[in-house]
Design an enzyme around this catalytic site. Structure first.
Site, PDB file in Angstrom:
ATOM      1  N   ASP A 113     -21.988 -56.680 -93.218  1.00 42.40           N
ATOM      2  CA  ASP A 113     -21.051 -56.693 -92.092  1.00 42.40           C
ATOM      3  C   ASP A 113     -21.425 -57.749 -91.053  1.00 42.40           C
ATOM      4  O   ASP A 113     -22.605 -58.032 -90.841  1.00 42.40           O
ATOM      5  CB  ASP A 113     -21.029 -55.291 -91.444  1.00 42.40           C
TER       6      ASP A 113
ATOM      7  N   HIS B 164     -16.803 -65.617 -93.636  1.00 40.76           N
ATOM      8  CA  HIS B 164     -16.806 -64.980 -94.957  1.00 40.76           C
ATOM      9  C   HIS B 164     -17.456 -65.897 -95.991  1.00 40.76           C
ATOM     10  O   HIS B 164     -18.176 -65.432 -96.876  1.00 40.76           O
ATOM     11  CB  HIS B 164     -15.386 -64.607 -95.376  1.00 40.76           C
TER      12      HIS B 164
ATOM     13  N   LEU C  99     -31.526 -57.548-113.142  1.00 43.15           N
ATOM     14  CA  LEU C  99     -30.929 -56.815-112.017  1.00 43.15           C
ATOM     15  C   LEU C  99     -29.515 -56.311-112.354  1.00 43.15           C
ATOM     16  O   LEU C  99     -28.742 -57.019-112.992  1.00 43.15           O
ATOM     17  CB  LEU C  99     -30.840 -57.777-110.824  1.00 43.15           C
TER      18      LEU C  99
END
Ligand code: IPE
Ligand code: IPE
Ligand code: MG
Length: 242
Positions: A12, A29, A123
């Site tokens: 955020d 962004h 991962l």
């Protein structure tokens, strides 16, 4: 140091990062995607098994259409540009969230990312896209209700495990640690069921400013937390039975 098996991140603060620089939100962004790339590398290097990232919430559709379309565009770009590299580094991609309402081209890209990387074992990167904890729980309830209606199960045999298995995260361990950047101290509908006993760390930095050092520092903080899951710690149990 105990490394969490599963770290979930609420990425955020992109908008505020851009605003502070006099830039359009899209620039924030974009910088956020770069921070995501870095974080995936850091998680791999530190031996984290599962990294879940909150990329777009079911409530983010309420933003202006131009921002929604920028965010969808960035997801597409991320998958198109980074999928090969993620695959080369052994990352397995999974996507959680409601898929049916997404545009067919996005759905296809998400499916491609999952199927291409399905055999990878380094991962696990879980992308929460068009994801909301309440929406996920409602969809899970509908599946369970359909099973009851069809006579495949009974209401009395529903357990927490039944619910866990009906969620998008079926097969994914609960997050040990949830990190949120940008100083907001709330979950914003993220992993409501799964985060029941997660450790929470709220960082003041905005997501594009999140560095590998901050990631490592959060893991250090996690490693000194005492998790009790409603029980008692070892020392208490030994020193007193009362
Ligand atoms: C996080 O940054 C990205 C998404 C929610 C998609 P924001 O866009 O929420 O940035 P702030 O919180 O307004 O600064
Ligand atoms: C949470 O951030 C969603 C994502 C990071 C994708 P928001 O910016 O949407 O959350 P609120 O509105 O501040 O609670
Ligand atoms: Mg925000």
């Amino acid at each position: 140091m105990t490394t969490p098996a599963h770290v979930a991140i609420i990425m955020d603060g992109n908008g505020r990062w851009a605003k502070a620089r006099g830039l359009p939100r899209l620039a924030g962004h974009r910088a956020g995607v770069e921070a995501l790339r870095q974080s995936v590398k850091t998680a791999s290097r530190l031996g984290i098994e599962w990294l879940t990232v909150y990329a777009f919430s079911s409530e983010n559709w309420s933003r202006p259409p131009s921002e929604v379309s920028d965010l969808l565009g960035l997801l597409k770009l991320f998958i198109r540009r980074d999928l090969a590299e993620l695959h080369r580094s052994g990352v397995r991609v999974r996507v959680i969230g409601e898929r049916d309402d997404l545009q067919p081209d996005i759905r296809l890209l998400l499916e491609e990312a999952e199927s291409l990387t399905a055999g990878n074992g380094a991962l696990n990167l879980v992308i929460a896209f068009n994801y909301g904890g309440r929406d996920e729980i409602v969809r899970a309830m509908r599946k369970i209700a359909a099973d009851v209606e069809a006579g495949r199960t009974s209401s009395a045999s529903i357990t927490p495990q039944t619910v866990s298995e009906a969620l998008d995260t079926n097969g994914i361990p609960d997050p040990d640690l949830v990190i949120r950047t940008s100083g907001e101290m709330r979950l914003s509908n993220f992993l409501l069921w799964q985060a029941a006993y997660s450790e929470l760390i709220f960082l003041p930095c905005l997501w594009p400013d999140f560095t590998p050092e901050q990631f490592e520092e959060a893991l250090r903080q996690f490693s000194v937390r005492e998790r009790r899951f409603g029980g008692r710690n070892e020392r208490d149990v030994v020193s007193s039975s009362a």
